[in-house]
Design a protein around this motif. Structure first.
Motif, short mmCIF file in Angstrom:
data_model
loop_
_atom_site.label_atom_id
_atom_site.label_comp_id
_atom_site.label_asym_id
_atom_site.label_seq_id
_atom_site.Cartn_x
_atom_site.Cartn_y
_atom_site.Cartn_z
N UNK A 24 -8.19 -61.12 -13.56
CA UNK A 24 -7.88 -59.78 -12.97
C UNK A 24 -9.09 -59.40 -12.01
N UNK A 25 -10.18 -59.86 -12.05
CA UNK A 25 -11.28 -59.64 -11.32
C UNK A 25 -12.05 -60.99 -10.62
N UNK A 26 -12.36 -60.66 -9.27
CA UNK A 26 -12.91 -61.98 -8.76
C UNK A 26 -14.32 -61.72 -8.33
N UNK A 27 -15.31 -62.57 -8.33
CA UNK A 27 -16.37 -62.45 -7.84
C UNK A 27 -16.66 -62.89 -6.46
N UNK A 52 -21.92 -58.53 2.73
CA UNK A 52 -22.16 -57.13 3.20
C UNK A 52 -21.11 -56.29 2.70
N UNK A 53 -19.89 -56.89 3.10
CA UNK A 53 -18.58 -56.08 2.81
C UNK A 53 -18.33 -55.97 1.35
N UNK A 54 -18.74 -56.91 0.44
CA UNK A 54 -18.57 -56.87 -0.81
C UNK A 54 -19.35 -56.03 -1.71
N UNK A 55 -20.54 -55.88 -1.29
CA UNK A 55 -21.75 -54.98 -1.57
C UNK A 55 -21.44 -53.47 -1.41
N UNK A 56 -20.36 -53.01 -0.46
CA UNK A 56 -20.17 -51.90 -0.21
C UNK A 56 -19.35 -51.29 -1.20
N UNK A 59 -20.37 -53.42 -7.13
CA UNK A 59 -19.91 -53.97 -8.14
C UNK A 59 -20.08 -55.74 -8.13
N UNK A 60 -20.33 -56.03 -9.18
CA UNK A 60 -20.41 -57.93 -9.34
C UNK A 60 -19.03 -58.35 -8.93
N UNK A 61 -17.85 -57.61 -9.61
CA UNK A 61 -16.66 -58.15 -9.41
C UNK A 61 -15.73 -56.89 -8.98
N UNK A 62 -14.41 -57.53 -8.42
CA UNK A 62 -13.61 -56.53 -7.95
C UNK A 62 -12.14 -57.07 -8.29
N UNK A 69 -8.80 -53.64 -0.05
CA UNK A 69 -9.65 -52.52 0.41
C UNK A 69 -10.77 -53.51 1.21
N UNK A 70 -11.15 -54.52 0.46
CA UNK A 70 -12.27 -55.36 1.01
C UNK A 70 -11.68 -56.34 2.13
N UNK A 71 -10.55 -56.73 2.11
CA UNK A 71 -10.03 -57.31 3.18
C UNK A 71 -10.07 -56.51 4.55
N UNK A 72 -9.50 -55.07 4.19
CA UNK A 72 -9.57 -54.14 5.27
C UNK A 72 -10.92 -54.13 5.74
#
Length: 159
Positions: A24-27, A52-56, A59-62, A69-72
């Motif tokens: 359900x969540x990915x690192x 950089x985009x992930x840390x916006x 969280x450690x997972x999403x 939203x991360x892909x956007x």
């Protein structure tokens, strides 16, 4: 259609190498593996950009919705639809390009146990497999007799 397939791929890559993850969540680590396998991480997008985009997202997972939203967020470097297509088409997670054992003359010669001499020869059996502790240590008998005593266990119990 693409989002349903993307969600399936998301679950597979979220679980890959993570025994406690239910998909359900990915690192960031697994997202980067997925991007590398799909060919998204190349000249346009780098692991620095993904980090950089992930840390916006703080969280450690999403989860999957946050992942979209991360892909956007990454769309400034590459079109979102192009990223999604590559992620769907890359197939199941695997270890393509994993490090393989080197087979060159020098390595073969150095790892051939049949050519070992002296004390090192005792550490391997005839097939070249290691003997473990038996090959490294002298195993002592604690019988109370010296090493070359021939009359062991001959003492009469009636004395």
């Amino acid at each position: 259609m693409v989002d349903a397939q993307l969600k399936e791929q998301f679950a597979l890559f979220a679980k890959f190498g993570e025994s406690k993850n239910d998909g359900s969540t990915i690192t960031l680590k697994n997202a980067d593996k997925w991007f590398k396998q799909a060919g998204v991480i190349a000249k346009k997008i780098t692991t620095t950009d993904t980090g950089i985009a992930f840390n916006k997202f703080k969280g450690k997972t999403m989860n999957f919705d946050t992942f979209l939203k991360y892909l956007d967020e990454l769309s400034s470097k590459m079109a979102v639809e192009e990223i999604k297509e590559k992620l769907v088409d890359c197939g199941a997670p695997g270890t393509q390009g994993a490090t393989k054992a080197v087979k060159s003359g020098g390595v073969d010669r150095l790892t051939d146990a049949s050519q070992y001499t002296g004390a090192h020869r005792e550490r391997f059996d005839a097939e070249g497999r290691g003997r473990g502790r038996e090959g490294r240590d002298d195993i002592h008998e604690n019988s109370g007799y010296v090493g070359n005593y021939k009359g062991k266990d001959t003492y009469d119990k009636t004395h």
